[in-house]
Write a protein that holds these residues in place. Sequence first.
Motif, mmCIF file in Angstrom:
data_model
loop_
_atom_site.group_PDB
_atom_site.id
_atom_site.type_symbol
_atom_site.label_atom_id
_atom_site.label_comp_id
_atom_site.label_asym_id
_atom_site.label_seq_id
_atom_site.Cartn_x
_atom_site.Cartn_y
_atom_site.Cartn_z
ATOM 1 N N PHE A 131 20.565 12.597 -10.026
ATOM 2 C CA PHE A 131 21.062 12.629 -11.405
ATOM 3 C C PHE A 131 22.080 13.754 -11.586
ATOM 4 O O PHE A 131 23.197 13.543 -12.043
ATOM 5 N N SER A 132 21.668 14.971 -11.172
ATOM 6 C CA SER A 132 22.506 16.131 -11.470
ATOM 7 C C SER A 132 23.761 16.145 -10.608
ATOM 8 O O SER A 132 24.852 16.398 -11.103
ATOM 9 N N PHE A 133 23.609 15.806 -9.314
ATOM 10 C CA PHE A 133 24.783 15.883 -8.450
ATOM 11 C C PHE A 133 25.763 14.763 -8.722
ATOM 12 O O PHE A 133 26.967 14.941 -8.535
ATOM 13 N N ARG A 134 25.282 13.601 -9.169
ATOM 14 C CA ARG A 134 26.196 12.505 -9.463
ATOM 15 C C ARG A 134 27.129 12.904 -10.602
ATOM 16 O O ARG A 134 28.349 12.791 -10.506
ATOM 17 N N LEU A 135 26.539 13.403 -11.685
ATOM 18 C CA LEU A 135 27.356 13.783 -12.841
ATOM 19 C C LEU A 135 28.269 14.962 -12.493
ATOM 20 O O LEU A 135 29.481 14.911 -12.705
ATOM 21 N N PHE A 136 27.668 16.005 -11.906
ATOM 22 C CA PHE A 136 28.459 17.192 -11.561
ATOM 23 C C PHE A 136 29.595 16.830 -10.613
ATOM 24 O O PHE A 136 30.751 17.187 -10.844
ATOM 25 N N GLY A 137 29.265 16.086 -9.556
ATOM 26 C CA GLY A 137 30.262 15.753 -8.552
ATOM 27 C C GLY A 137 31.407 14.955 -9.112
ATOM 28 O O GLY A 137 32.572 15.270 -8.884
ATOM 29 N N ASN A 138 31.088 13.930 -9.889
ATOM 30 C CA ASN A 138 32.146 13.078 -10.428
ATOM 31 C C ASN A 138 33.079 13.856 -11.333
ATOM 32 O O ASN A 138 34.298 13.747 -11.214
ATOM 33 N N ILE A 139 32.535 14.630 -12.256
ATOM 34 C CA ILE A 139 33.385 15.305 -13.231
ATOM 35 C C ILE A 139 34.132 16.462 -12.578
ATOM 36 O O ILE A 139 35.327 16.650 -12.791
ATOM 37 N N PHE A 140 33.424 17.200 -11.706
ATOM 38 C CA PHE A 140 34.086 18.327 -11.034
ATOM 39 C C PHE A 140 35.210 17.826 -10.126
ATOM 40 O O PHE A 140 36.318 18.371 -10.139
ATOM 41 N N ALA A 141 34.917 16.754 -9.368
ATOM 42 C CA ALA A 141 35.950 16.204 -8.489
ATOM 43 C C ALA A 141 37.137 15.721 -9.315
ATOM 44 O O ALA A 141 38.290 15.882 -8.902
#
Lengths: 247, 75
Positions: free
Chosen positions: A181-191
Amino acid sequence: MLRISLHPEELFTVAGFPVTNSIVVSAAILVFFAGIGMIIRRRFALIPGMAQNIAESGIEALLDLMDQVLGDRRKSEKYFPLVATIFLFVLISNWFGLLPGFGSIIFHHGEGSEPLLRSPSTDLNFTLALAIISVLSINIIGVGTIGVVKHVKKFLNFSSPIDFFVGILELISEFVRIVSFSFRLFGNIFAGEVLLVVVQFLLPYILPVPFLLMETFVGLIQAFIFSMLTLVFISVATEEHEEHKGH
Amino acid sequence: MDAETAKLIGTAFAIGVGVIGPALAVGRIGASAADAIGRNPEATSKIRTNMILAIAFAEAMAIFALLVALIIKFV
């Protein structure tokens, strides 16, 4: 030189508590939502005006969507506050990072200078907190609906060795959910933000426009995925565990 | 090979290898969605929503690879 940092920058401390730029923005989002809520609430009327119309049709659309997953309007209304709050909060956090001024307004303090604003979704602390809230409420709702014994039995089942092993796997997957959950959101927006910065160096003014559009879409999709996954897991957690008979 | 060179190679390798799987997955999802729409054009909107959801899940794997690459590069 490009300025990319994985962690949010600390602006100042309040009684030993470090206030980062993503905390500033998430507080601003809270104020934003509270303001909109209060304005719509004050203008609440039987014959809806413009803002109330938009809000009502949005609520109706989301409830219809939830009905498709849960299959029951009463259930949808019960879990609507959690799912809708997650959706709106994540959506606005994703979109705030695309506004001009994010990353470019610099805050000068004693030791150095940091960007004043940063989208909360590009801070792993924010997404991790949301993921923990989501998984915890899924389990609490599960316990509240089908009872403690039945809920725990999903994870600790001693009736047969295979069931025991499946239960352990379920328990692990509950923790994996928080991570994904956390890495999907973080990764997508940060990338997405890194992509926008890099693209700005390749061909300024022209090339970022389609990428901005794409990031708007990605922000919407990620908010949708976060809330929909929460909803799907809720619907799984509130279902009674079927007994497998007749093997 | 010094540490800086190894970092650069590691970064390129992480993202380069990491996107192969998601690329294949997104291609398959798109192909089968096009197939399904061709068979049943009335269900286009439903298929499209599910397709975008599935693509977002597959894409998340590429994002994980990108995160690893960024962490190698900058941390």
